[in-house]
Design an enzyme around this catalytic site. Structure first.
Site, PDB file in Angstrom:
ATOM      1  CG  HIS A  28       0.678  -3.320   3.415  1.00 28.89           C
ATOM      2  ND1 HIS A  28       0.390  -2.074   4.890  1.00 28.89           N
ATOM      3  CD2 HIS A  28       1.116  -2.615   2.999  1.00 28.89           C
ATOM      4  CE1 HIS A  28       0.376  -1.397   3.990  1.00 28.89           C
ATOM      5  NE2 HIS A  28       0.657  -1.222   2.200  1.00 28.89           N
ATOM      6  CE  LYS A  63       2.722   9.792   1.331  1.00 27.27           C
ATOM      7  NZ  LYS A  63       3.107   8.432   1.179  1.00 27.27           N
ATOM      8  NE  ARG A  65      -4.050  -1.634  -2.606  1.00 29.89           N
ATOM      9  CZ  ARG A  65      -4.123   0.338  -2.844  1.00 29.89           C
ATOM     10  NH1 ARG A  65      -5.052   0.179  -1.092  1.00 29.89           N
ATOM     11  NH2 ARG A  65      -3.957   1.165  -2.763  1.00 29.89           N
ATOM     12  CB  SER A 108      -2.172   3.131   4.859  1.00 28.21           C
ATOM     13  OG  SER A 108      -1.278   1.490   5.139  1.00 28.21           O
TER      14      SER A 108
END
Length: 151
Positions: free
Chosen positions: A17, A41, A90, A127
């Site tokens: 990031h 979440k 990615r 993450s």
């Protein structure tokens, strides 16, 4: 002003990031790191901690702003007059997922998504991997900006 938002949960911000944001400020007048709030979440870090990690990591970069938001990203873009969404890629799976979101966002608004490929040295970091390393007491300092490392 060319303003882009870089949306995400940033639980926590990673070196991937960080790299995208650093490169984004070369392309835009302002990069707004927008931490999405999702009550569904379960986060490892609180919203305040995640915001502080990013603010500390970019304390010397006036072109980076850190905010939180709820709702649709395109609605938030309109609210803050951002014409671009910045996203990092990615791998091919990221591209397929992000492409569908970008098409939807463009259908809902006139906002363009700009993709940057992650640097090869950070392309493996996510993450969720960082959270797993933390949960298992591993050395996560090589995966995140210094601001995330608990002293």
């Amino acid at each position: 002003m060319k303003r882009a938002i870089f949306p995400g949960s940033f639980d926590p911000i990673t070196l991937g990031h960080y790299d995208i944001i650093k490169r984004g400020v070369k392309l835009f007048d302002e990069v707004v790191v927008a931490i999405g709030i999702n009550a569904e979440k379960n986060y490892m870090f609180s919203l305040e901690e995640r915001k502080q990690f990013i603010e500390d990591a970019f304390k010397d970069q006036p072109k980076v702003k850190v905010v939180t938001y709820q709702g649709l990203t395109v609605d938030f873009c309109k609210e803050i007059k951002a014409k671009f969404i910045l996203r990092g890629l990615r791998n091919p799976a990221d591209f397929e997922f992000e492409k569908a979101i970008a098409h939807t966002n463009r259908k809902l608004s006139k906002i363009e998504t700009v993709f940057l490929l992650t640097a090869a040295k950070t392309s493996y970091i996510s993450s969720s991997i960082v959270r797993d390393v933390i949960r298992n007491n591993g050395d996560y300092s090589v995966l995140v900006p210094e601001s995330v490392v608990v002293k």
